[in-house]
Design a protein around this motif. Structure first.
Motif, PDB file in Angstrom:
ATOM      1  N   ASN A  75      56.061  60.701 -23.340  1.00  0.00           N
ATOM      2  CA  ASN A  75      55.039  60.048 -24.167  1.00  0.00           C
ATOM      3  C   ASN A  75      55.608  59.640 -25.521  1.00  0.00           C
ATOM      4  OD1 ASN A  75      53.146  60.399 -22.146  1.00  0.00           O
ATOM      5  ND2 ASN A  75      52.257  62.241 -23.044  1.00  0.00           N
ATOM      6  N   GLU A  76      56.443  60.492 -26.096  1.00  0.00           N
ATOM      7  CA  GLU A  76      57.084  60.193 -27.368  1.00  0.00           C
ATOM      8  C   GLU A  76      58.030  58.998 -27.218  1.00  0.00           C
ATOM      9  OE1 GLU A  76      60.394  62.633 -29.561  1.00  0.00           O
ATOM     10  OE2 GLU A  76      58.453  63.530 -30.031  1.00  0.00           O
ATOM     11  N   THR A  77      58.757  58.967 -26.110  1.00  0.00           N
ATOM     12  CA  THR A  77      59.662  57.858 -25.824  1.00  0.00           C
ATOM     13  C   THR A  77      58.889  56.559 -25.650  1.00  0.00           C
ATOM     14  OG1 THR A  77      61.302  59.302 -24.775  1.00  0.00           O
ATOM     15  CG2 THR A  77      61.366  56.972 -24.175  1.00  0.00           C
ATOM     16  N   ASN A  78      57.789  56.609 -24.891  1.00  0.00           N
ATOM     17  CA  ASN A  78      56.988  55.410 -24.668  1.00  0.00           C
ATOM     18  C   ASN A  78      56.392  54.875 -25.952  1.00  0.00           C
ATOM     19  OD1 ASN A  78      57.522  55.472 -21.952  1.00  0.00           O
ATOM     20  ND2 ASN A  78      55.604  56.480 -21.392  1.00  0.00           N
ATOM     21  N   GLU A  79      56.027  55.769 -26.861  1.00  0.00           N
ATOM     22  CA  GLU A  79      55.490  55.338 -28.155  1.00  0.00           C
ATOM     23  C   GLU A  79      56.573  54.628 -28.962  1.00  0.00           C
ATOM     24  OE1 GLU A  79      52.615  54.892 -31.237  1.00  0.00           O
ATOM     25  OE2 GLU A  79      52.596  55.118 -29.061  1.00  0.00           O
ATOM     26  N   TYR A  80      57.797  55.142 -28.882  1.00  0.00           N
ATOM     27  CA  TYR A  80      58.919  54.476 -29.554  1.00  0.00           C
ATOM     28  C   TYR A  80      59.141  53.084 -28.968  1.00  0.00           C
ATOM     29  CZ  TYR A  80      63.723  53.300 -30.807  1.00  0.00           C
ATOM     30  OH  TYR A  80      64.842  52.647 -31.255  1.00  0.00           O
ATOM     31  N   TYR A  96      67.300  61.354 -30.010  1.00  0.00           N
ATOM     32  CA  TYR A  96      66.243  61.572 -31.007  1.00  0.00           C
ATOM     33  C   TYR A  96      65.172  60.499 -30.890  1.00  0.00           C
ATOM     34  CZ  TYR A  96      63.879  61.995 -35.496  1.00  0.00           C
ATOM     35  OH  TYR A  96      62.932  62.109 -36.462  1.00  0.00           O
ATOM     36  N   GLN A  97      65.551  59.243 -31.082  1.00  0.00           N
ATOM     37  CA  GLN A  97      64.629  58.126 -30.908  1.00  0.00           C
ATOM     38  C   GLN A  97      65.331  57.029 -30.126  1.00  0.00           C
ATOM     39  OE1 GLN A  97      63.247  57.094 -34.889  1.00  0.00           O
ATOM     40  NE2 GLN A  97      61.303  58.097 -34.459  1.00  0.00           N
ATOM     41  N   PRO A  98      64.974  56.835 -28.872  1.00  0.00           N
ATOM     42  CA  PRO A  98      63.976  57.596 -28.114  1.00  0.00           C
ATOM     43  C   PRO A  98      64.544  58.902 -27.560  1.00  0.00           C
ATOM     44  CG  PRO A  98      64.867  55.873 -26.747  1.00  0.00           C
ATOM     45  CD  PRO A  98      65.499  55.698 -28.112  1.00  0.00           C
ATOM     46  N   ARG A  99      63.672  59.818 -27.235  1.00  0.00           N
ATOM     47  CA  ARG A  99      64.086  61.138 -26.746  1.00  0.00           C
ATOM     48  C   ARG A  99      64.726  61.038 -25.357  1.00  0.00           C
ATOM     49  NH1 ARG A  99      66.112  66.100 -27.285  1.00  0.00           N
ATOM     50  NH2 ARG A  99      65.058  67.686 -26.044  1.00  0.00           N
ATOM     51  N   ILE A 100      64.036  60.351 -24.420  1.00  0.00           N
ATOM     52  CA  ILE A 100      64.553  60.175 -23.057  1.00  0.00           C
ATOM     53  C   ILE A 100      64.623  58.674 -22.796  1.00  0.00           C
ATOM     54  CG2 ILE A 100      64.195  60.643 -20.594  1.00  0.00           C
ATOM     55  CD1 ILE A 100      62.624  63.118 -21.376  1.00  0.00           C
ATOM     56  N   ASP A 101      65.755  58.078 -23.039  1.00  0.00           N
ATOM     57  CA  ASP A 101      65.890  56.616 -22.976  1.00  0.00           C
ATOM     58  C   ASP A 101      66.115  56.160 -21.537  1.00  0.00           C
ATOM     59  OD1 ASP A 101      66.070  53.989 -23.657  1.00  0.00           O
ATOM     60  OD2 ASP A 101      67.967  54.159 -24.752  1.00  0.00           O
ATOM     61  N   TYR A 102      65.050  56.281 -20.715  1.00  0.00           N
ATOM     62  CA  TYR A 102      65.182  55.919 -19.304  1.00  0.00           C
ATOM     63  C   TYR A 102      65.320  54.411 -19.102  1.00  0.00           C
ATOM     64  CZ  TYR A 102      60.125  55.052 -19.744  1.00  0.00           C
ATOM     65  OH  TYR A 102      58.890  54.601 -20.146  1.00  0.00           O
ATOM     66  N   LEU A 103      64.861  53.607 -20.068  1.00  0.00           N
ATOM     67  CA  LEU A 103      64.986  52.156 -19.924  1.00  0.00           C
ATOM     68  C   LEU A 103      66.437  51.690 -20.013  1.00  0.00           C
ATOM     69  CD1 LEU A 103      61.908  50.599 -21.777  1.00  0.00           C
ATOM     70  CD2 LEU A 103      62.291  50.886 -19.322  1.00  0.00           C
ATOM     71  N   LYS A 104      67.312  52.519 -20.560  1.00  0.00           N
ATOM     72  CA  LYS A 104      68.740  52.183 -20.559  1.00  0.00           C
ATOM     73  C   LYS A 104      69.244  52.101 -19.120  1.00  0.00           C
ATOM     74  CE  LYS A 104      71.511  53.856 -23.668  1.00  0.00           C
ATOM     75  NZ  LYS A 104      72.374  54.784 -24.470  1.00  0.00           N
ATOM     76  N   MET A 105      68.733  52.996 -18.259  1.00  0.00           N
ATOM     77  CA  MET A 105      69.114  52.970 -16.855  1.00  0.00           C
ATOM     78  C   MET A 105      68.473  51.781 -16.138  1.00  0.00           C
ATOM     79  SD  MET A 105      71.248  55.256 -16.570  1.00  0.00           S
ATOM     80  CE  MET A 105      71.818  56.627 -17.577  1.00  0.00           C
TER      81      MET A 105
END
Length: 207
Positions: A40-45, A184-193
């Motif tokens: 959720n924190e990642t999506n907000e970023y 840190y920002q984003p916490r889980i950068d899944y869009l990089k994949m």
């Protein structure tokens, strides 16, 4: 409050456990946040940075009994999930539909397939048929490792249960999935994949 599934079975919520002093002193690499909180924190970023619009799906609930102890307050006493949930998150990135499930396990060596339901698998199949992007994020809680695993591979593993398969070994997830470096920002950068797998040229690799 009583909440029931569409089949009438009662939903039992697990009680929250208080964190010990040691757990509260977790390092930055494992801050004690749940996988859902991190996503959720990642999506907000992503949203604030105008990178993508991805949200957690709301669960539709039908309220059947409400008490009014006060005129200004209502207390829900009984409710039902209207339908079985599909996946956790969906949205859009660079004009492509994104849909994924997030799961967490304390198992060290494998991920149990019983954590998925047939309707979720069928939902992912439908997304892929429409040229959408579907995947899962798996966190191994004891090592705080998060992996991106494409829905195609998950579906093949799930369907292999007919042959006796019960789980996906972590070694397979490491081989066929992608480890996401926590930040840190984003916490889980899944869009990089997602960018690497769907939008980059074959010679490009994620940093």
């Amino acid at each position: 409050m009583t909440i029931r599934y569409p089949n009438g079975k009662r939903y039992e919520q697990k009680p929250l456990q208080k964190k010990t002093a040691t757990q509260r002193k977790l390092s930055f690499s494992n801050r004690g946040m749940s996988l859902e909180d991190d996503i959720n924190e990642t999506n907000e970023y992503y949203r604030i940075s105008q990178i993508a619009v991805i949200h957690k799906k709301p669960t539709p609930v039908q309220i059947v009994q409400v008490d009014y102890p006060k005129r200004s307050a209502a207390v829900i006493k009984e409710a039902y999930f209207k339908q079985a949930s599909t996946t956790d998150y969906n949205g859009v990135y660079k004009g492509r539909y994104i849909d994924f499930e997030a799961k967490e396990t304390r198992n060290k060596t494998s991920f149990p397939l019983q954590n998925f339901h047939e309707h979720q698998i069928e939902h992912m199949k439908a997304i892929l048929q429409q040229n959408g992007i579907a995947f899962i994020l798996i966190r191994f809680a004891l090592t705080d490792e998060v992996f991106y695993l494409d829905a195609h591979y998950l579906i093949s593993c799930y369907e292999a249960q007919e042959s006796g398969r019960k789980s996906i070994p972590k070694t397979e997830i490491e081989k066929y999935g992608h480890l996401i470096q926590l930040g840190y920002q984003p916490r889980i950068d899944y869009l990089k994949m997602v960018e690497h797998l769907y939008f980059s040229t074959p010679t490009e690799t994620p940093n």
